[in-house]
Motif scaffolding. Structure first.
Motif, PDB file in Angstrom:
ATOM      1  N   ARG A 251       1.077  -1.019   0.010  1.00  0.00           N
ATOM      2  CA  ARG A 251      -0.535  -0.233  -0.021  1.00  0.00           C
ATOM      3  C   ARG A 251       1.158   1.456  -0.198  1.00  0.00           C
ATOM      4  O   ARG A 251       2.214   1.157   0.783  1.00  0.00           O
ATOM      5  CB  ARG A 251      -1.136   0.185   1.205  1.00  0.00           C
ATOM      6  N   GLY A 253       2.068   5.004   0.572  1.00  0.00           N
ATOM      7  CA  GLY A 253       1.958   5.905   1.444  1.00  0.00           C
ATOM      8  C   GLY A 253       0.917   7.408   1.668  1.00  0.00           C
ATOM      9  O   GLY A 253       0.142   7.414   2.512  1.00  0.00           O
ATOM     10  N   ALA A 254       0.498   7.533   0.493  1.00  0.00           N
ATOM     11  CA  ALA A 254      -0.617   8.394   0.052  1.00  0.00           C
ATOM     12  C   ALA A 254      -1.964   8.093  -0.465  1.00  0.00           C
ATOM     13  O   ALA A 254      -2.469   8.582  -1.105  1.00  0.00           O
ATOM     14  CB  ALA A 254      -0.647   9.813  -1.126  1.00  0.00           C
ATOM     15  N   ASP A 258      -6.937   3.786   2.556  1.00  0.00           N
ATOM     16  CA  ASP A 258      -6.183   3.179   3.714  1.00  0.00           C
ATOM     17  C   ASP A 258      -7.359   4.472   4.626  1.00  0.00           C
ATOM     18  O   ASP A 258      -7.918   3.462   5.258  1.00  0.00           O
ATOM     19  CB  ASP A 258      -4.920   4.110   4.342  1.00  0.00           C
ATOM     20  N   ALA A 292       5.353   5.764  -1.597  1.00  0.00           N
ATOM     21  CA  ALA A 292       4.871   7.143  -0.663  1.00  0.00           C
ATOM     22  C   ALA A 292       3.869   7.425  -1.991  1.00  0.00           C
ATOM     23  O   ALA A 292       3.017   8.672  -1.537  1.00  0.00           O
ATOM     24  CB  ALA A 292       6.021   8.077  -0.567  1.00  0.00           C
ATOM     25  N   ALA A 323       8.757  -4.107   3.958  1.00  0.00           N
ATOM     26  CA  ALA A 323       8.008  -3.263   4.326  1.00  0.00           C
ATOM     27  C   ALA A 323       7.997  -3.548   6.079  1.00  0.00           C
ATOM     28  O   ALA A 323       8.395  -4.579   6.122  1.00  0.00           O
ATOM     29  CB  ALA A 323       6.651  -2.454   3.910  1.00  0.00           C
TER      30      ALA A 323
END
Length: 323
Positions: A251, A253-254, A258, A292, A323
């Motif tokens: 996934r 970061g932006a 989420d 990201a 990760a």
């Protein structure tokens, strides 16, 4: 605060779905697909030629009926250098399954399964992010594989083999489209094993496409399942997938995904949501570094997500960064 944002997003999606779709451009006319021989190494050339002709015919019909943009998209798809296992341009039945590389001679086959808002008009291009489309993403993956190892015998398939939901729709929150897509995906994988019996198959599944893969994976023979930007696979943990494949999840970061709650909520005669977060520690997937970027950036050339997905497609599990 995050919980309120997540539930607010679900409420907005449901409200938008119940309000109904907005006015859109009428669908372009398209020919009935050609009758194709069963998939095998010997029939690939015949299938490619028949589908190229069907796409060219669809482009002509679109042009004749004033659908200029669709005609231009289809004309690009009809390029003699491109190979399609199947094609159907008819409204409600759109399918485009493209092969990059030597399918019959492959040691590994990677199937890229797209998510919501994927259609013929965005099969190759989408703003300044062509890699966020079914064909553009598959090309980016194929190019990255060749960059990592020019000798790798890996074929990549851009699989618009089901009808993805719109992002703002009730369908995107339920499994109906995924159930149908899973049946088609199982059929494709069986055909791939007929064409290249010794090849190992990987599924690389984006967003709602991961729901499709989650519904299919227990009944197909694959080496790897990699999901990215996933809202969930419809299960609580990796074991419930009932697969012997390596299961990967990433996934960005932006990524706004989420904010989508990982729940299953009864809603009239269906269920909203797809269960546990596959990148969560308790899920049991192998989490790979996805960078990201946002929801449409996983197959961006030069990015860490594409780098790792290419390694997964090549079967280089030990080299994937975690990760």
């Amino acid at each position: 605060m995050r919980g309120r944002l997540r539930m607010g997003l679900v409420s907005a999606l449901v409200a938008g779905a119940l309000a109904g779709p907005g006015a859109g451009v009428a669908d372009a006319a398209a020919p009935t697909p050609p009758t194709l021989p069963a998939m095998s190494a010997a029939t690939l050339g015949e299938r490619y030629a028949a589908n190229q002709g069907a796409i060219a015919e669809a482009a002509g019909l679109a042009r004749d009926t004033g659908h200029t943009a669709r005609a231009e998209h289809l004309a690009r798809m009809a390029d003699p250098g491109r190979n399609f296992l199947s094609f159907d341009g008819r409204a409600g039945r759109v399918r485009a399954v493209e092969v990059l590389g030597d399918l019959a001679g492959a040691d590994r086959i990677a199937v890229v399964v797209p998510g919501s808002d994927s259609d013929l008009d965005h099969y190759d291009t989408r703003g300044d992010k062509p890699y966020s489309t079914p064909a553009g993403g598959a090309r980016a993956l194929h190019d990255e594989i060749r960059l990592q190892d020019p000798t790798a015998r890996v074929a990549v398939i851009a699989w618009l083999g089901y009808s993805p939901p719109r992002t703002i729709s009730l369908d995107v929150l339920t499994t109906g489209r995924a159930d149908h897509g899973a049946r088609e995906l199982r059929r494709l994988v069986a055909g791939l094993h007929t064409v290249a019996p010794a090849a190992q198959v990987s599924l690389l599944c984006h967003s709602y496409g991961s729901v499709v893969c989650g519904r299919a994976v227990s009944r197909i023979d694959i080496a790897d399942l990699a999901v990215f930007g996933s809202p969930g696979l419809g299960v609580d943990d990796r074991d419930e997938l009932a697969t012997g494949a390596r299961v990967w999840a990433g996934r960005g970061g932006a990524d706004w995904i989420d904010l989508v709650p990982n729940v299953s909520i009864p809603f009239f005669d269906t269920t909203v949501g797809f269960g546990a977060d596959p990148t969560g520690h308790d899920f049991g997937a192998r989490e790979f570094v996805a960078g990201a970027g946002g929801h449409s950036d996983y197959l961006r050339p030069g990015g860490p997500a594409l780098y790792n997905l290419a390694l997964i497609a090549r079967g280089r599990a030990a080299e994937v960064t975690h990760a």
